[in-house]
Scaffold this active site. Structure first.
Site, short mmCIF file in Angstrom:
data_model
loop_
_atom_site.label_atom_id
_atom_site.label_comp_id
_atom_site.label_asym_id
_atom_site.label_seq_id
_atom_site.Cartn_x
_atom_site.Cartn_y
_atom_site.Cartn_z
N ASP A 1 79.15 43.92 26.68
CA ASP A 1 78.74 44.80 25.58
C ASP A 1 79.89 45.76 25.28
OD1 ASP A 1 78.66 46.58 27.72
OD2 ASP A 1 76.47 46.64 27.81
N TYR B 1 71.48 38.82 31.07
CA TYR B 1 71.85 40.22 30.84
C TYR B 1 70.73 40.96 30.14
CZ TYR B 1 74.89 44.18 29.82
OH TYR B 1 75.46 45.44 29.75
N HIS C 1 74.40 36.52 21.74
CA HIS C 1 73.75 36.88 22.99
C HIS C 1 72.46 36.10 23.15
CE1 HIS C 1 75.88 41.06 23.28
NE2 HIS C 1 76.72 40.06 23.11
N GLU D 1 80.30 48.92 26.02
CA GLU D 1 80.71 49.73 27.17
C GLU D 1 81.57 48.91 28.12
OE1 GLU D 1 80.08 53.06 27.53
OE2 GLU D 1 79.24 52.91 25.51
N GLU E 1 81.81 45.37 37.42
CA GLU E 1 81.46 46.80 37.40
C GLU E 1 80.84 47.29 38.69
OE1 GLU E 1 79.88 48.73 33.80
OE2 GLU E 1 79.99 46.76 32.89
#
Length: 763
Positions: free
Chosen positions: A85, A308, A355, A87, A10
């Site tokens: 995630d 994260y 996670h 998104e 990203e």
């Protein structure tokens, strides 16, 4: 020879970090966040066609897509490594859909990879475990985006028509605003109740300590049972007389108690703790955490320092626990290490247990060892995360709690104290008590049962019950999480939106709703209560989680939420007038025309106006109540005329409070500041001729500035005190307060601090 591979992440920072881990057969490019979104106009969603979405490529993403297409010509496969995630999964899907429209993916493998820490080991393992795009996660993100879009394009314009242009309502932001407004209502409706405490001042072997009255004449005295001064003084005098300067130690009870370490950080607990301990707002916390996650240049290369940072899990990976336990045994003591690793259970019922919690990527990278490579903010946050994680795997602290009862013929007092016997995890991570938790008393002197101790005095003290505190960022996030409203990735945006829309203001780190915030919240509560009901909002969050796990379809979930809301929007549009929302009739007639007066919402604040507007233009400030003579109400004498046009001057009220203005306005626009004896009359230390007076910025934030502005522009954010700094001798100091230090003075020049005592306040 291996496959030529293109890896998409990203951000450019993350791509630069990952490039160092991969060989010559890999290229790494960044998508720079979302690359596609719903078109920016009404009609992007076809409700009749199962909420079919019309997407468009974002203008700023076009060049990044071209770079990706160009790179695809030279590789055999593409691995999409966006964030782990919803998104991130949606970005991966959108990128694949865009590239599928041409021939860019012809004969190319496309896979999804995820990793929770930007380290070489994690990235290489993720490449080996590549998978397909998870459409359940994509559908959950799409359902959320569709709902947010429908609310934004339908409910927000209704607010513009019924209240004021530029407003917005949101599926999650509106319940958060409701919380803040409801808390303000509780504070405004709160009626303080008087109560008294009675405390014995004792001394033993040169050590002073206090003890609180618990019984009088065999009657138990609760914390708020003494509710007026007469009874407090009667009890005090009676006990003093009977005690005759001595109290007897009637019982001593000591017991050990374990204090357990807290779980590693989730997103919300990190935001809360960063706010309490290092004074970081939620947005600053997440921005700094993102930097630590994406990679910092150290002596041995660039690497991610934490896992994260958007997570609701408190799990730690097995290899991470092994490293942490190894570090504890080497850097601290084997006594600090529990026999088996500690495990924690998340409070969130929808937490993704696959996670991890937020933790250091490498426990042996201690904060001090990498401090030279970090900015001050990065160091503070990394140290917080590192200490919390290490402490979570240490033994419980062992405390000794002592309770002592002291008696006299007609009274009984109790003292309590706590000392740390074995600190264990407290060596690493000291507790900070919640604002509602009573502080522990200091260590008591050594006492013997049956012995007599000296009673110095008995002090009755008046108290008043206090209203619930306004929300801070930390307490608002905690409450939202308790209600199940929002998710780790949304807390920051909720707060920033409320501030951006000026629905709330932050004063002394507490949220105060503005007038427009109150009106918007009341409007939504009256006409769209389901939309902002806490239970309904939390239920929708649960359903989005169910979609992400593949347990339910996304279209019925959207249907269930949107159709009732759409009916309410249509009904409100047709049946509710703007005046129904922005004004309230009061029991008073207009002195000019005799019509009803009403409480109206203006551009800046509320005011009293005539319902006969525009024929009758009578108005007055809400602060002036029934007195239309503002000069009398504010007790201000004007002894001169306008220096520009010689017209009379009068007191007026504007957005930032009362001021003196020319009566010939708008022909003459002369204004003056009001110098009132009720203001803080601290002399300006810069010009010496003016005084520092409280004012407000354009957004309503209070500050103290020189009343000779603009000739002198000296200003402070905190209330000034006319007291010279003991260090640099600057003429004034600022009054400040925090949980750790209480009330104190701070020099605005050299930042020297001095605790405020009763004597200093009197002076």
């Amino acid at each position: 020879m291996g496959l030529k591979t293109l890896v998409i992440v990203e951000s450019a920072v993350k791509s630069n970090t990952i490039k160092q881990y991969l060989g010559k057969d890999f290229q790494v490019l960044a998508s720079y966040g979302h690359i596609r979104d719903l078109i920016k106009r009404s009609g992007a969603i076809n409700i009749e066609d199962n909420y079919a979405c019309d997407y468009e490529t974002l203008a700023q993403s076009a060049k990044h897509i071209q770079n990706i297409k160009k790179a695809l010509k030279t590789v055999d496969r593409m691995l999409i490594a966006t964030d782990p995630d919803r998104e991130g999964e949606a970005i991966a899907w959108h990128l694949k859909e865009i590239l599928k429209k041409g021939s860019a993916l012809k004969n190319k493998e496309v896979h999804r990879i995820v990793f929770y820490q930007v380290t070489k080991k994690a990235v290489l393992e993720a490449i080996e475990k590549h998978r397909d795009i998870d459409m359940n996660l994509v559908n959950a993100q799409q359902a959320r985006r569709v709902l947010d879009y429908l609310v934004g394009f339908n409910l927000s314009p209704l607010l513009w028509r019924k209240i004021r242009p530029g407003l917005s309502a949101g599926r999650v932001q509106s319940p958060a605003l409701k919380m803040i407004v409801e808390r303000e209502g509780e504070i405004e409706a709160f009626e303080p109740q008087e109560y008294w405490s009675i405390t014995a001042q004792c001394t033993e072997k040169g050590i002073d300590f206090t003890s609180k009255l618990t019984h009088f004449n065999d009657e138990k005295i609760g914390p708020k049972d003494i509710n007026h001064e007469k009874r407090a003084l009667t009890i005090t005098q009676s006990v003093l007389k009977e005690a005759n300067s001595k109290l007897t130690v009637s019982s001593i009870e000591t017991k050990n108690k374990n204090r357990n370490p807290q779980a590693p950080f989730t997103t919300s607990t990190l935001q809360q703790e960063a706010s309490s301990r290092i004074r970081f707002g939620a947005s600053k916390t997440m921005r700094t955490a993102q930097e630590l996650y994406e990679g910092i240049q150290l002596s041995d290369g660039k690497t991610g320092l934490i896992t994260y940072m958007r997570t609701d899990s408190v799990n730690l990976a097995t290899e991470a626990i092994d490293d942490i336990r190894n570090l504890i045994s080497k850097h601290y003591s084997t006594e600090d290490l529990p026999a088996t690793p500690r495990t924690y259970k998340t409070k969130s019922k929808n937490a993704q247990e696959a996670h991890e919690a937020i933790r250091p990527a490498d426990a042996f990278k201690t904060p001090e060892s990498i401090k030279p490579y970090l900015s001050p903010d990065q160091f503070k946050l990394y140290e917080l995360i590192w200490r919390r994680t290490i402490a979570s795997q240490m033994n419980s602290a062992i405390l000794a709690q002592t309770r002592v009862d002291l008696t006299c013929p007609n009274g009984q007092f109790r003292s309590s104290g706590t000392i740390v016997i074995k600190p264990h995890f407290l060596k690493v991570y000291e507790d900070i008590k919640d604002e509602n938790t009573a502080p522990e008393q200091a260590q008591l002197p050594a006492l013997t049962q049956g012995s007599k101790i000296d009673l110095q005095d008995i002090i009755p003290k008046q108290h008043f019950t206090e209203p619930p505190p306004r929300f801070s960022e930390a307490s608002l996030i905690k409450t939202l999480e308790e209600y199940g409203i929002g998710r780790p990735s949304t807390f920051t945006s909720i707060i920033s939106t409320l501030l951006k829309r000026e629905y709330v203001e932050l004063e002394k780190r507490r949220f105060h709703p503005t007038e427009i915030g109150k009106v918007v919240s009341k409007f939504l509560c009256n006409y769209f209560n389901n939309c902002i009901d806490y239970g309904f909002t939390a239920q929708l969050e649960d359903q989005l989680d169910e979609i992400s796990r593949g347990e339910t379809e996304w279209v019925p979930v959207v249907d269930k939420y949107w159709k009732p809301l759409d009916k309410d929007i249509q009904s409100t549009q047709e049946n509710v007038k703007r005046s129904d929302v922005t004004q309230e009739i009061i029991d008073e007639k207009c002195p000019d025309c005799g019509k009803d007066l009403c409480n109206k919402l203006g551009k800046a604040s509320r005011f009293i106006g005539c319902t006969g507007f525009p024929d009758c233009r009578y108005t007055r400030s809400l602060d002036n109540n029934n007195d239309t003579d503002e000069s009398k109400k504010t007790d201000i004498t004007i002894d001169h005329n306008c220096p520009k046009c010689e017209s009379s001057l009068e007191v007026k009220t504007g957005r930032f409070g009362p001021f003196i203005g020319c009566s010939s306005y708008p022909k003459c626009k002369h204004i003056e500041n009001i110098v009132s004896s009720s203001d803080n009359n601290t002399s300006c230390p810069k010009c010496s001729s003016g005084q520092l007076q409280q004012r407000r910025t354009r957004k309503g934030k209070p500050f103290w500035g020189c009343n000779t502005y603009p000739s002198c522009q000296y200003a402070l954010w905190n209330e000034p005190a006319e007291k010279a700094c003991p260090e640099c001798k600057w003429p004034i100091m600022m009054c400040k307060e925090n949980k750790k230090s209480g009330a104190f003075h701070e020099c605005p020049e050299c930042k020297a601090q001095e605790k405020i005592t009763d004597d200093s306040q009197d002076n």
